[in-house]
Design an enzyme around this catalytic site. Structure first.
Site, PDB file in Angstrom:
ATOM      1  CE  LYS A  14      21.341  41.904  49.404  1.00 43.11           C
ATOM      2  NZ  LYS A  14      19.975  42.215  48.994  1.00 43.11           N
ATOM      3  CG  ASN A  32      19.418  43.086  54.287  1.00 44.36           C
ATOM      4  OD1 ASN A  32      19.256  42.557  55.385  1.00 44.36           O
ATOM      5  ND2 ASN A  32      18.620  44.027  53.841  1.00 44.36           N
ATOM      6  CG  ASP A  39      16.874  42.565  50.969  1.00 42.33           C
ATOM      7  OD1 ASP A  39      17.090  43.778  51.153  1.00 42.33           O
ATOM      8  OD2 ASP A  39      17.750  41.763  50.603  1.00 42.33           O
ATOM      9  N   GLY A  76      10.973  35.596  38.759  1.00 42.92           N
ATOM     10  CA  GLY A  76      12.372  35.370  39.108  1.00 42.92           C
ATOM     11  C   GLY A  76      12.496  34.321  40.195  1.00 42.92           C
TER      12      GLY A  76
END
Ligand code: ATR
Length: 281
Positions: free
Chosen positions: A73, A94, A110, A135
């Site tokens: 990506k 993407n 996304d 994350g």
């Protein structure tokens, strides 16, 4: 609207490594049927060290675009000549569109797919809510701008490696109310917790404080699997009002990519239901 059969069939692929198990060909074929657009859509495994060469071959052969997944990506973003607003800051793409003049347009759907799933499919309110995002890798960076555009009251990024969360939050400081730190700096309660770590892939669970989910709060895992992830089980155990996997995000990001290429956004709920019922693979 149906396209005359004499019209050139547009060719697309999803490129990754590995890629064999991608659901994208089924999803885009279903969208094509729903909208009457004619297309072909395949999986393509690019050599780890030659993503650029693969793209050049597709362009030379007259393909129209591709979706891009792990681990390409960032490279997809780099080779683009023009990028959408969301792609610009995501640092990753993407969706690529090959233009007739040889240039490449890149988008990142996304984040818009995630927000669409949260708001339209799961009917979650994001404005003025407190969101905890787990994350600080590429997956999380890719969704930050669209999430912040929903104007949550606060967005906290928690990551195993705290400095990465702090740096990511600093990058987006001008866009909304955002901060970051380690899992041990999670404070207060959140209306929505989104897991964007790779922990689910390993069957692991990020270390979350027991009291960080607000009453009836929602838990969303950007991953999906046949069984609930460890994070989804955590949500159930902590009496979440809603627990969801990332299957809806997968379908919605595909619908946004379809829109970029074909100028029409397909209806998604039948495709999502087909995937969930195992009618589609
Ligand atoms: P992606 O593109 O999928 O985001 P990545 O950029 O490699 O992949 O990021 C993976 C993320 O998952 C990181 O935030 C990583 O934490 P670190 O930055 O500390 O490495 C997180 N992660 C991976 N395995 C994890 C685990 N077992 N527990 C918690 N976090 C994990």
């Amino acid at each position: 609207m149906s396209v005359p059969s004499s019209e050139k069939i547009k060719r697309f692929a999803v490129i990754g490594n590995p890629i064999a198990h991608s659901k994208s060909p089924s999803i885009h074929s279903a969208f094509a049927q729903l909208t009457g657009v004619q297309l072909s859509y395949e999986t393509l495994e690019a050599p780890i060290d030659d993503f650029k060469g693969t793209i050049e071959q597709l362009q030379e052969a007259g393909w129209d675009g591709c979706n891009v997944t792990v681990p390409f990506k960032e490279q997809a973003w780099q080779i683009a000549d023009e990028r959408s607003l969301f792609a610009q800051r995501a640092g990753a793409a993407n969706t690529l569109m090959f233009r007739d003049d040889g240039s490449i347009y890149a988008d990142n759907t996304d984040g818009s797919g995630l927000v669409r799933d949260l708001k339209h499919n799961l009917l979650l309110e994001l404005k003025n809510k407190r969101i905890l995002l787990l994350g600080a890798g590429g997956a999380v960076r890719g969704v930050l701008e669209p999430l912040l555009a929903e104007k949550p009251a606060a967005l906290f990024i928690a990551n195993r490696t705290a400095v990465k969360a702090v740096a990511l939050a600093e990058d987006f400081a001008g866009v909304g109310v955002i901060s970051g730190g380690g899992f041990d700096s999670i404070e207060g309660q959140f209306d929505l917790i989104i897991n964007g770590t790779a922990a689910s892939l390993q069957g692991e669970l990020p270390p979350l404080p027991d009291d960080c989910l607000a009453e009836k709060g929602a838990c969303y895992d950007m991953m999906y699997a046949t069984k609930p992830t460890a994070f989804m089980l955590w949500g159930q155990q902590h009496r979440a009002g809603l627990v969801a996997d990332g299957m809806g995000m997968l379908v919605e990001q595909a619908a946004d990519a379809f829109d970029v290429w074909h100028g029409v956004r397909p209806e998604t709920l039948t495709v999502l239901a087909g995937l969930r019922e195992g009618v589609m693979s």
